[in-house]
Design a protein around this motif. Structure first.
Motif, PDB file in Angstrom:
ATOM      1  N   ARG A 364      64.105  28.247  60.741  1.00  0.00           N
ATOM      2  CA  ARG A 364      63.343  28.315  59.501  1.00  0.00           C
ATOM      3  C   ARG A 364      63.687  27.112  58.620  1.00  0.00           C
ATOM      4  NH1 ARG A 364      63.506  29.964  54.278  1.00  0.00           N
ATOM      5  NH2 ARG A 364      61.685  31.090  53.512  1.00  0.00           N
ATOM      6  N   PRO A 365      62.672  26.343  58.184  1.00  0.00           N
ATOM      7  CA  PRO A 365      62.964  25.224  57.276  1.00  0.00           C
ATOM      8  C   PRO A 365      63.644  25.727  56.013  1.00  0.00           C
ATOM      9  CG  PRO A 365      60.718  25.109  58.087  1.00  0.00           C
ATOM     10  CD  PRO A 365      61.245  26.443  58.496  1.00  0.00           C
ATOM     11  N   ALA A 366      64.499  24.883  55.444  1.00  0.00           N
ATOM     12  CA  ALA A 366      65.310  25.314  54.298  1.00  0.00           C
ATOM     13  C   ALA A 366      64.454  25.677  53.094  1.00  0.00           C
ATOM     14  CB  ALA A 366      66.302  24.212  53.937  1.00  0.00           C
ATOM     15  N   SER A 367      63.474  24.876  52.806  1.00  0.00           N
ATOM     16  CA  SER A 367      62.666  25.138  51.612  1.00  0.00           C
ATOM     17  C   SER A 367      61.337  24.404  51.754  1.00  0.00           C
ATOM     18  CB  SER A 367      63.397  24.658  50.359  1.00  0.00           C
ATOM     19  OG  SER A 367      63.650  23.275  50.473  1.00  0.00           O
ATOM     20  N   GLY A 368      60.523  24.558  50.724  1.00  0.00           N
ATOM     21  CA  GLY A 368      59.257  23.827  50.688  1.00  0.00           C
ATOM     22  C   GLY A 368      58.141  24.570  51.399  1.00  0.00           C
ATOM     23  N   ASP A 370      56.962  24.113  54.289  1.00  0.00           N
ATOM     24  CA  ASP A 370      57.246  24.455  55.692  1.00  0.00           C
ATOM     25  C   ASP A 370      57.872  25.839  55.820  1.00  0.00           C
ATOM     26  OD1 ASP A 370      56.250  22.067  56.416  1.00  0.00           O
ATOM     27  OD2 ASP A 370      58.194  21.094  56.737  1.00  0.00           O
ATOM     28  N   SER A 371      58.765  26.163  54.893  1.00  0.00           N
ATOM     29  CA  SER A 371      59.409  27.480  54.957  1.00  0.00           C
ATOM     30  C   SER A 371      58.392  28.595  54.698  1.00  0.00           C
ATOM     31  CB  SER A 371      60.559  27.568  53.959  1.00  0.00           C
ATOM     32  OG  SER A 371      60.069  27.445  52.653  1.00  0.00           O
ATOM     33  N   VAL A 372      57.448  28.318  53.783  1.00  0.00           N
ATOM     34  CA  VAL A 372      56.398  29.312  53.510  1.00  0.00           C
ATOM     35  C   VAL A 372      55.528  29.495  54.755  1.00  0.00           C
ATOM     36  CG1 VAL A 372      54.385  29.833  52.073  1.00  0.00           C
ATOM     37  CG2 VAL A 372      56.397  28.751  51.051  1.00  0.00           C
ATOM     38  N   TYR A 374      56.397  29.000  57.775  1.00  0.00           N
ATOM     39  CA  TYR A 374      57.201  29.708  58.782  1.00  0.00           C
ATOM     40  C   TYR A 374      57.161  31.209  58.517  1.00  0.00           C
ATOM     41  CZ  TYR A 374      61.224  30.775  61.771  1.00  0.00           C
ATOM     42  OH  TYR A 374      62.041  31.290  62.731  1.00  0.00           O
ATOM     43  N   ASP A 375      57.340  31.587  57.251  1.00  0.00           N
ATOM     44  CA  ASP A 375      57.315  33.017  56.903  1.00  0.00           C
ATOM     45  C   ASP A 375      55.956  33.628  57.219  1.00  0.00           C
ATOM     46  OD1 ASP A 375      59.903  32.784  56.103  1.00  0.00           O
ATOM     47  OD2 ASP A 375      59.423  32.535  53.963  1.00  0.00           O
TER      48      ASP A 375
END
Lengths: 423, 155
Positions: A364-368, A370-372, A374-375
């Protein structure tokens, strides 16, 4: 083999020519003395450069199981002296060199035979081709080389290492041949099912004497016959998630081999459908030969990128017999395979899905954004699983490192309690 | 090492021309070292050419044929052979010990033979101070032959 001059020959010849011309122009005998060694090297080198004649063969075991080590032998035999012979073998991904040298330089005398031994470990299942083996000979002064490679590349079929399954999934319906599955219908068998009054034609051995004595009329036992089942293993090869050493396809293939082994051992008929960029299938069959057919077909399974929107209509009818249990092994990454599974269920096939989870192969990307994203992807996977379950399809997520039996038990539990939905 | 020896020998003249020749040979030594380090095979002939040119420049004002020319020629060949071997050898390729010994002996034999041939040539040149028509003819034939070999290889 292709023969060619090395850059060394060109360089020495050019130096010699240039030196001699310079000696003539400048009238300096010393330049001839500087040039003479190179001229001598070229002359002697070309005079000694013959055509080396030798044969090379490569041998290896034809079959291995994942994790096994096996020997590869390269046999070299020369009929003329070979001053320097470079041998290099390229190993395909999935095979790891354990002992021996991948690249060697050696000399062969006239009539000499050498065997190069290598020990290779089969790291991954598949049909691997050993080689090519590149060969290069040099003349004594390295002025000319001959290069070639062995035409023969022996195939090593590495079979997946299987889990041992204690219990497997039972289909809702059985077939007509005898096997190990207790049928739901009544007939000739061992397993007690019910009692009924005697009817003409009932054999004497089926009479239940206690019930007959108690009721005052002749009653007979009824039983469930033991029948075989049809199981179709459906491998989704549209897409995979790959890590450093394994992938979802690797896990799916290992699980498929384990399931095929377990069902064939129960005298069930097992078929295979590899549904992806290339559609491959095996009609249901039984026996050890069928097991080998399935495993061999699995070895050729690979992910092939395709944009063709294919459905289950392309699967031959005989490959999907009625009342067969379809066990799908899919990472649920490609919409086409998910649609195909829903279509199978809609057509009334007894379907269950082992979701070979791609999540452990991702991070999972840490933030940003990309993380959204991924979720959202995780949520969409959950939604797809729930959609399948609402259709009456048992779905169990199977992650790398977890025993396959656990996922199968999860599917069994769902099938025990869920009602059959008519889509 | 051998090409550095050639450089030192070129410098040994002491005068300005010898220093210029020595400098040229030094550049050749540097080119060879860089070629070996960078595994650039094409640097070898250029390095030999520069070192040889440096030696010739250093001997420009000497009218007497230098007896050490045979040693210099052999040293240049040895440098070229060792450099080419060093560039071609790959640590990932396992070489049989017998092969290495044989290759070493081959290089030594070649260098010794080349030294003898060069020595004979230098001796012959020293005895015959005036070259004469015959020697010139042989030299032209050799030059034409060498160019023919080059053209054959290029084709």
């Amino acid at each position: 083999m292709t023969r060619r001059a090395t850059s060394k020959l060109g360089a020495y010849a050019a130096l010699s020519g240039f030196g001699l011309v310079a000696a003539l122009v400048l009238g300096r005998p010393e330049i001839v003395a500087l040039t003479a060694p190179f001229l001598l090297a070229v002359g002697v080198g070309l005079a000694l450069a013959g055509s080396p004649r030798f044969t090379a063969e490569i041998e290896a075991d034809e079959r291995a199981v994942e994790g096994d080590e096996f020997d590869v032998r390269i046999t070299l035999a020369a009929s003329t002296p070979v001053d320097r012979l470079d041998v290099f073998i390229r190993l395909p991904p999935g095979l790891e060199l354990v002992a021996g040298m991948r690249a060697r330089s050696l000399r062969l005398g006239r009539g000499e035979q050498r065997k190069l031994e290598l020990t290779v470990r089969a790291e991954r299942w598949g049909a691997h081709r050993l080689g090519p083996v590149y060969l290069r000979t040099h003349d004594p002064f390295g002025l000319r080389v001959a290069e070639g490679m062995l035409a023969r590349m022996p195939e090593v079929r590495v079979y997946p290492r299987e889990d041992t399954l204690r219990r497997i999934l039972q289909p809702r319906e059985t077939q007509v041949f005898s096997g190990s599955e207790v049928a739901r219908r009544k007939g000739e068998g061992i397993e007690f099912a019910d009692m009924r009054p005697w009817a003409p034609g009932d054999p004497l051995k089926r009479v239940n004497w206690r019930a007959t004595a108690r009721r005052g009329e002749v009653w007979v036992n009824e039983s469930h016959p033991e029948r075989n089942t049809d199981v179709i293993l459906f491998v989704d090869s549209f897409a995979e998630a790959r890590g450093q050493v394994a992938s979802t396809l690797d896990l799916a293939v290992r699980a498929t081999a384990a399931l095929a082994d377990a069902y064939i051992g129960r005298r069930d008929r097992v078929g295979l459908i590899s549904f992806g960029g290339i559609l491959r299938w095996l009609e249901p069959g039984m026996g050890t030969v069928q097991l080998y057919r399935i495993v061999d077909a699995l070895l050729d399974t690979q992910i092939i990128l395709s944009y063709y929107w294919t459905g289950i209509d392309v699967i031959p009818q005989r490959t999907l017999p009625p009342n067969a249990l379809v066990i799908a092994l899919s990472p649920l990454l490609d919409g086409r395979s998910a649609d195909a599974l829903l279509d199978l269920r809609a057509r009334g096939h007894d379907l269950c899905v082992l979701d070979v989870s791609p999540v452990p192969f991702t991070q999972r990307p840490a933030s940003g954004v990309d993380s959204v994203a991924y979720d959202i992807w995780i949520l969409r996977r959950d939604a797809l699983r729930h959609r399948l379950q609402r259709s009456g399809v048992a779905v169990a997520e199977w992650q790398e490192g977890a025993p396959l039996q656990a996922a199968i038990e999860e599917v069994r539990a769902f099938r025990r309690h869920a009602r059959v939905a008519r889509a | 090492m051998t090409i550095a020896g050639v450089t030192a020998y070129a410098f040994s003249g002491g005068d300005t021309v010898a220093s210029a020749g020595g400098a040229l040979a030094g550049v050749g030594a540097l080119v060879l070292a860089a070629g070996v380090l960078l595994r650039f095979q094409l640097a070898v002939p250029w390095a030999v050419l520069l070192a040889g040119a440096g030696y010739v420049v250093a001997r420009a004002h000497h009218s007497v044929v230098d007896g050490w020319a045979a040693v210099v020629g052999s040293a240049l060949l040895l440098a070229a052979e060792l450099a080419a071997w060093s560039i071609a050898s790959d640590r990932r390729i396992h070489e049989d010990r017998a092969l290495v010994i044989r290759q070493s002996l081959t290089v030594i034999a070649l260098v010794v033979a080349a030294g003898l041939v060069s020595f004979v040539l230098v001796g012959a040149a020293a005895v015959s101070a005036t070259a004469g028509l015959l020697l010139t003819g042989i030299g032209v034939a050799a030059a034409v032959g060498a160019v023919a070999v080059v053209l054959r290889l290029v084709r």
